[in-house]
Scaffold this motif. Structure first.
Motif, short mmCIF file in Angstrom:
data_model
loop_
_atom_site.label_atom_id
_atom_site.label_comp_id
_atom_site.label_asym_id
_atom_site.label_seq_id
_atom_site.Cartn_x
_atom_site.Cartn_y
_atom_site.Cartn_z
N ARG A 1 0.85 -1.19 0.00
CA ARG A 1 0.00 0.00 0.00
C ARG A 1 0.89 1.24 0.00
NH1 ARG A 1 -3.05 -3.56 -0.61
NH2 ARG A 1 -5.09 -3.93 0.38
N PRO A 2 0.40 2.35 -0.52
CA PRO A 2 1.16 3.60 -0.40
C PRO A 2 1.20 4.04 1.05
CG PRO A 2 -1.05 4.03 -1.26
CD PRO A 2 -0.88 2.53 -1.24
N ALA A 3 2.25 4.76 1.42
CA ALA A 3 2.40 5.23 2.81
C ALA A 3 2.96 6.64 2.77
CB ALA A 3 3.30 4.29 3.59
N VAL A 4 2.18 7.55 2.22
CA VAL A 4 2.69 8.91 1.98
C VAL A 4 1.87 10.00 2.64
CG1 VAL A 4 3.77 8.27 -0.21
CG2 VAL A 4 1.38 9.02 -0.20
N ILE A 5 0.77 9.63 3.30
CA ILE A 5 -0.10 10.65 3.90
C ILE A 5 0.40 10.95 5.31
CG2 ILE A 5 -2.44 11.23 4.62
CD1 ILE A 5 -3.45 9.30 2.49
N PRO A 6 0.97 12.14 5.53
CA PRO A 6 1.55 12.44 6.85
C PRO A 6 0.47 12.72 7.89
CG PRO A 6 1.70 14.36 5.44
CD PRO A 6 1.14 13.25 4.58
N VAL A 7 0.82 12.46 9.15
CA VAL A 7 -0.04 12.81 10.28
C VAL A 7 0.59 14.03 10.95
CG1 VAL A 7 -1.04 12.07 12.46
CG2 VAL A 7 -0.69 10.41 10.61
N PRO A 8 -0.04 15.21 10.86
CA PRO A 8 0.57 16.42 11.45
C PRO A 8 0.77 16.27 12.95
CG PRO A 8 -1.22 17.00 9.96
CD PRO A 8 -1.29 15.51 10.17
N ALA A 9 1.91 16.75 13.43
CA ALA A 9 2.21 16.65 14.86
C ALA A 9 1.16 17.37 15.70
CB ALA A 9 3.60 17.22 15.13
N ILE A 10 0.60 18.46 15.19
CA ILE A 10 -0.37 19.23 15.96
C ILE A 10 -1.63 18.42 16.22
CG2 ILE A 10 -1.37 20.30 13.90
CD1 ILE A 10 -0.96 21.86 17.41
N VAL A 11 -2.00 17.54 15.27
CA VAL A 11 -3.18 16.69 15.47
C VAL A 11 -2.96 15.75 16.65
CG1 VAL A 11 -4.59 14.86 14.45
CG2 VAL A 11 -3.88 16.83 13.06
N LEU A 12 -1.78 15.13 16.70
CA LEU A 12 -1.48 14.24 17.81
C LEU A 12 -1.41 15.00 19.13
CD1 LEU A 12 1.18 11.87 16.24
CD2 LEU A 12 -1.17 11.33 16.85
#
Length: 305
Positions: free
Chosen positions: A246-257
């Motif tokens: 699978r592609p793995a390119v969608i970042p999770v922004p640090a601010i969301v976490l």
């Protein structure tokens, strides 16, 4: 050997219990669950123990393995949550050493878990070995106090091994299991900058580290239970994407976490490159030292316990 374990019903503990029984050891497991539930979850061969105070001082254990600890990332770190994390690690470990002190025949060995969070936050240019200093954040302080509680047993003539555990990879439990759903949907990717280092270990190698330390009586002190090849979070995401095709390119922004997890988000947006120098020197060999092959093995030929 006659062995007392804490954390034996956890996902690492269950694997260690099975390995110990397979090797012919007799295992007692401290658990708040009912004896019938403990035997059903593990094996009828184990001896459930519901309280340390219920252990007769005349009982002889050859070793104690301490894997207990409330999951550190399960909830936001409120003041109450931090107290629970301390009690489940530092408090219980102190109670185990108190038990050792009152036993008529003291065990030769205490193996007690800690974590690579001991080192605090570092970038990729700063690898940490077992002689590196402790960090200054809450997780580092928690680990330092946890280790100090275990090392009190040294004054009682007990060999103490402190196991600084990295991210333990298993497809059905732990952090990897939580990552799989978005990655399987093609929605996975690096967290924050993706540059933070991840010190990881395959669950099979984690089990083998515990039994290796148990069986090598000359070893004591701190040991990093990690692969000798830490990776960046970006490298980990790519490897997981490849293993799942699978592609793995969608970042999770640090601010969301940060918004979701609060202070504890730093444990995934920052990291450390912990090197298992002392295990290497002792001759331990890894079955899965590389992240690509480790993830392929877990996801293509899964283990169900």
């Amino acid at each position: 050997m006659q062995i007392l374990m804490t954390g034996g019903t956890g996902f690492i503990g269950r694997r260690v219990v099975r390995a110990l029984i397979r090797d012919g050891h007799r295992v007692s497991v401290l658990s708040r669950q009912s004896p019938s539930d403990v035997r059903r979850l593990l094996t009828s061969s184990v001896r459930p123990v519901q309280s340390l105070n219920a252990i007769n001082p005349s009982v002889a254990f050859d070793a104690i393995i301490n894997l207990a600890g409330e999951p550190i990332m399960a909830k936001r770190w409120s003041h109450q949550r931090k107290r629970l994390l301390l009690d489940s690690r530092v408090g219980l470990t102190g109670e185990l050493v108190d038990l050792i002190e009152r036993l008529e025949n003291r065990p030769k060995t205490l193996i007690s878990c800690s974590a690579v969070g001991y080192y605090g936050h570092h970038d990729a240019s700063e690898p940490q070995n077992e002689s590196s200093t402790a960090g200054s954040d809450f997780a580092a302080s928690l680990c330092e106090r946890w280790e100090q509680a275990a090392r009190r047993a040294e004054s009682l003539g007990v060999r103490v091994c402190v196991v600084r555990t990295g991210l333990v990879l298993h497809q059905n439990k732990g952090a990897l299991h939580e990552m799989l759903p978005p990655f399987r949907l093609g929605l996975g990717g690096p967290i924050g900058s993706g540059n933070q280092m991840m010190s990881w270990i395959h669950s099979d190698d984690m089990t083998r580290v515990i039994t290796f330390l148990l069986n090598n009586e000359s070893l004591k002190g701190a040991f990093n239970a990690t692969s000798p090849n830490p990776v960046s979070n970006r490298e980990f995401a790519r490897a997981l994407g490849r293993a799942l095709r699978r592609p793995a390119v969608i970042p999770v922004p640090a601010i969301v976490l940060k918004l979701l997890l609060g202070e504890s988000s730093a444990m995934v947006t920052h990291g450390q490159a912990a090197i298992p120098e002392r295990l290497q020197e002792a001759g331990f060999t890894w079955e899965q030292p590389e992240i690509n092959s480790a993830l392929r093995q877990l996801l293509i030929k899964p283990s169900y316990f």
